[in-house]
Every structure is written in structure tokens, then in C-alpha cells.
Design an enzyme around this catalytic site. Sequence first.
Site, short mmCIF file in Angstrom:
data_model
loop_
_atom_site.label_atom_id
_atom_site.label_comp_id
_atom_site.label_asym_id
_atom_site.label_seq_id
_atom_site.Cartn_x
_atom_site.Cartn_y
_atom_site.Cartn_z
N LYS A 83 0.85 -1.20 0.00
CA LYS A 83 0.00 0.00 0.00
C LYS A 83 0.88 1.24 0.00
O LYS A 83 1.87 1.30 0.73
CB LYS A 83 -0.91 -0.03 1.24
CG LYS A 83 -1.92 1.11 1.30
CD LYS A 83 -2.81 0.98 2.53
CE LYS A 83 -3.85 2.08 2.61
NZ LYS A 83 -4.69 1.98 3.81
N SER A 158 -9.64 2.09 3.01
CA SER A 158 -8.80 2.82 2.09
C SER A 158 -7.79 1.93 1.34
O SER A 158 -7.22 2.37 0.35
CB SER A 158 -8.02 3.89 2.84
OG SER A 158 -7.16 3.30 3.80
N SER A 182 -9.70 -0.15 7.22
CA SER A 182 -9.16 -0.03 5.87
C SER A 182 -8.52 -1.29 5.29
O SER A 182 -8.25 -1.34 4.09
CB SER A 182 -8.14 1.10 5.82
OG SER A 182 -8.81 2.31 5.63
N1 GLN Z 1 -12.91 4.25 6.45
C1 GLN Z 1 -12.30 4.69 7.66
C2 GLN Z 1 -12.01 6.17 7.62
O1 GLN Z 1 -12.24 6.76 6.61
C3 GLN Z 1 -11.11 3.87 7.97
C4 GLN Z 1 -9.86 4.36 7.37
C5 GLN Z 1 -8.69 3.51 7.71
O2 GLN Z 1 -8.82 2.47 8.34
N2 GLN Z 1 -7.53 3.99 7.33
O3 GLN Z 1 -11.55 6.72 8.57
#
Ligand code: GLN
Length: 486
Positions: A83, A158, A182
Site C-alpha cells: 500500500k 482505504s 481499511s
Molecule cells: N474508512 C475509515 C475512515 O475513513 C477507515 C480508514 C482507515 O482504516 N484507514 O476513517
Amino acid sequence: MSEREGLYKLTILQAGELLDRHEVASVDLANACLNRIEKKNKEINAFITVDKEAALESAAAADKRIKSGKRLGVLDGVPLGIKDVLSQKGVRTTAGSRILENYISPFDATVVSVLKKAGAVILGKTNMDEFAMGSSTESSYFGPTKNPWDLERVPGGSSGGSAAAVAADMCLGALGSDTGGSIRQPAAYCGIVGLKPTYGAVSRYGLLAMASSLDQVGPMTKDVADAEIIFSIISGKDSMDSTSSNYEYKKLDGDNLVENLKGKKIGIPKEFFGLGLKDNVRKAVENAINDFKKAGAEIIDISLPHTSYALATYYIIMPAEVSSNLARFDGIRYGLSEEGRNLIDGYLETRAKGFGNEVKRRIMLGTYVLSAGYYDAYYKKAQKVRTLVKADYDRAWEKVDVLLTPVTPSLPFKIGEKTSDPLTMYLEDVMTVPINIAGVPALVMPCGMSNGLPVGLQLIGKSFEENKIFQIAKGYEMLRGKIGGE
Ligand code: GLN
């Protein structure tokens, strides 16, 4: 399709066995994946950067070692994706943001250097929501990633690039990061396996910080055994991260045995089956619960009473930490640098141009909840509620081995469906953020299909009991047969 080209379909374990037997070369594996990326990435957009030359070079080095009988271990010669929130020396590291569009990292994140030392072949950096903020990979400056199961739908986020890359067989496995879901939500949406480790199990050094008290790096793979392989290698103490724990992963015996499910106490927290859960997801998860039962697991109804406060708590603590962590992007030390009439103006110009809307929204929310007069009402209160959420889980382990829940309320949604309403996007995280708030580990794996789209389930465990989660997950995987990545 020649047999060589089909190599991208292998799991890490399968590829390793072929490498060990000298039946396939690491260069063949890398080429199969690189060709697959060339063919698929235009439509899926899973990779931001592909480092073909470096990948082939490290594959050739692995082949040399293997030829002379000195294979370094299970990951030696195995092609992986990373990532783009993890620093990799000499490679562009963007975090999906314009502000780092041309930033070349001068060092390796610990997890990256550990993978390199294990001989892994790094193919490139995968797409993501900007600074890991989002649930769809639509907030990436580099354009959205598509779900390989349905190109009109999001892969989740994400870590959507890593999930889609694994699901579309562009790499054998990948790393993601998980602050509020994410790794797990995209794993569920793409029909793969993902683990959010216990807070402190994996080093965060070199991970571009989103919310430091919640962030963890973890594996995203085609099956459970592969996730365990990567986790066992990346976990452990790192002197560069004071929050990393002295912890050595110990695998439990009895690989892939359905037998392992017998007598296991599986808690079903009733709160997770409200929260806007759609019928199609509910049905798939309930079927899975039945399968566990048939295999001899004891299903125990349980309550985690503070669950409904977790999302609100997260959306106070997380932006507070975001606002502080992202202060370092000032146009002077890293990336984009806009000239202003004076120093302050330069900061403002850089940040106005370099950050996207979601990032700006969270920085503003975060500075607000930390500001004098609001700190007590929001930030301090959220920290207290965090303790209550965590205590729910502490109590649960007196009764059960693991908890089983859905991952998301619904199936993968259409691209563009939620971008204009941040609140509906935040609701995607309702079943994943409580786990980060509590700091415990959770694994997501496929449990069925609905309307041609994958559905996942979440197994949550006690801190540092990833081995128990893996054992149960492997048993269940064996029981139902794997969902393929095609
Ligand atoms: N979807 C969550 C957010 O927008 C989680 C993001 C993540 O785990 N980096 O905060």
C-alpha cells in the site's frame, strides 16, 4: 493461456512449494504478475507505481539463492504489493495524495525492510484513499480503484488498491493499513482475507501516520494461511516504534482442520446485527454461523453494550490525531511546495492545493475537537468512551474464544454513490472501528456471495491471540471451500 502465465493465480504457500522444488523460478512468478498488471491495471487502477526493473532484479537474486539451496524462507521470491502509505526507499510514496505526488522516500518502513530481508519481491505501490481516509478508494488523487468483481463498484477502502490487486491476481499478497477498517472492509468487498493485527503487534515505523493510536499494518491475501505467513514475518518488536510490543508469533498446531472448530466458543454480539445490516449480508453471515455450529463450535449470544458509541468516538479521536499528524506537510519538509508572499502564506498555498476535500474536512474537525473550550466536551469525553468500548471486549474474553460479526452493513456500492455525502460513507465503518478503538485483532474472510458479489465475515480475538483467530479461520475456510479470486 500458457501454464507459466497462470502462475499469478497461486497462493503464497503454493508458489513457495514450487520454488522449493525448483519447479518454478521467482522471475517467472514476477513476470506472470507484471503481465497481469499490464493487462488489468488500466481498468482496475490498483497500482499507483509499478517498479518492474527492481522487481525483476530482486526476483533474479531470489532465484540465485534458491538455486544454491539457500532460500531465505517462505516469502523468498514471492511477488507482493505494498500500500502506498508505506515508505519504500528510492520509490515514490504518495499516500494517494497530490501533496506527495513526487515524493521519493529516503528510507524503508520497517515492514518493507523486513519483507525485503525475507526475500519478497516488491512489485509496486497500491492505490488508496488519500492519507487512508475513506472507505472506497475514491478519494485518491490518482483516481478510483475498481472492484474486480464488478467494475462499476468500489473495492472498498482505504486499502482498495491492495484488495483489488490481490483479488485480480496482480500479486500473490499485499500489505494494507487499518485505522478504522481499511484492511477489513476492502477485503470483504473484494472477497479476500485481511487481518488488522493487535495494536502494537506490527511496527508502524515508516507508515505515513493517520491516527497513531489506531493505525496498524497487516496482510491482505488470497487465503488464511497466506495471511498468517505474512503476519508471522512482519510482527514483532521494533526499536524504531515505541508502541510495538515484545511479541513473537506462535502458530498453533492442526493446520486447516475443521476439527479445530469443535468446542470453540464463538460469541455473536447482538449489537452488530442491528447497525443498518442489510438482509443479503445478514443471510450470508447467519449461514456461516450455522456452519460453525454444525462443525461443533459453541455459539454464544453476547452483548457489547457500547458498540453504538464507537463510530462517534472514532470520528472525534481519529480527526484529532489526523490534524496533528498532517501538520508536518507544510511545503518545506516534504513533497509539494508552493511559494507564498511569506512563510505562512506558503504553508496555506501548499496545503490548500496539496490536500483533497476529505483530508481538509478531517483536519478542520480535528482542530475543532482539540481547541480550547471544546476539548473537554469532545476529545476528553471520547477518550473516556473509548475506555468503555474497550472494557466490553475485555469482558467478552471471559466467555468466548472469538467473536463473529458481519464486516459491513451492505454489499459493495456503486462508484460515486456516496461521495457527495460523507456521513453515509462514515457509516461504512460502523462494524470495523470498534475493533481499532479496542485495539484488538480481527480477521476478515469470505463467507459467501450475494448477487454475484462477495460477502465477508469478521473474526475478532483477544489481544495477541492472532494464532487462535488463524486456527479457527483456517478451520472454517476448509469447511466451506475457498472462493476464487476470478
Ligand atoms: N474508512 C475509515 C475512515 O475513513 C477507515 C480508514 C482507515 O482504516 N484507514 O476513517
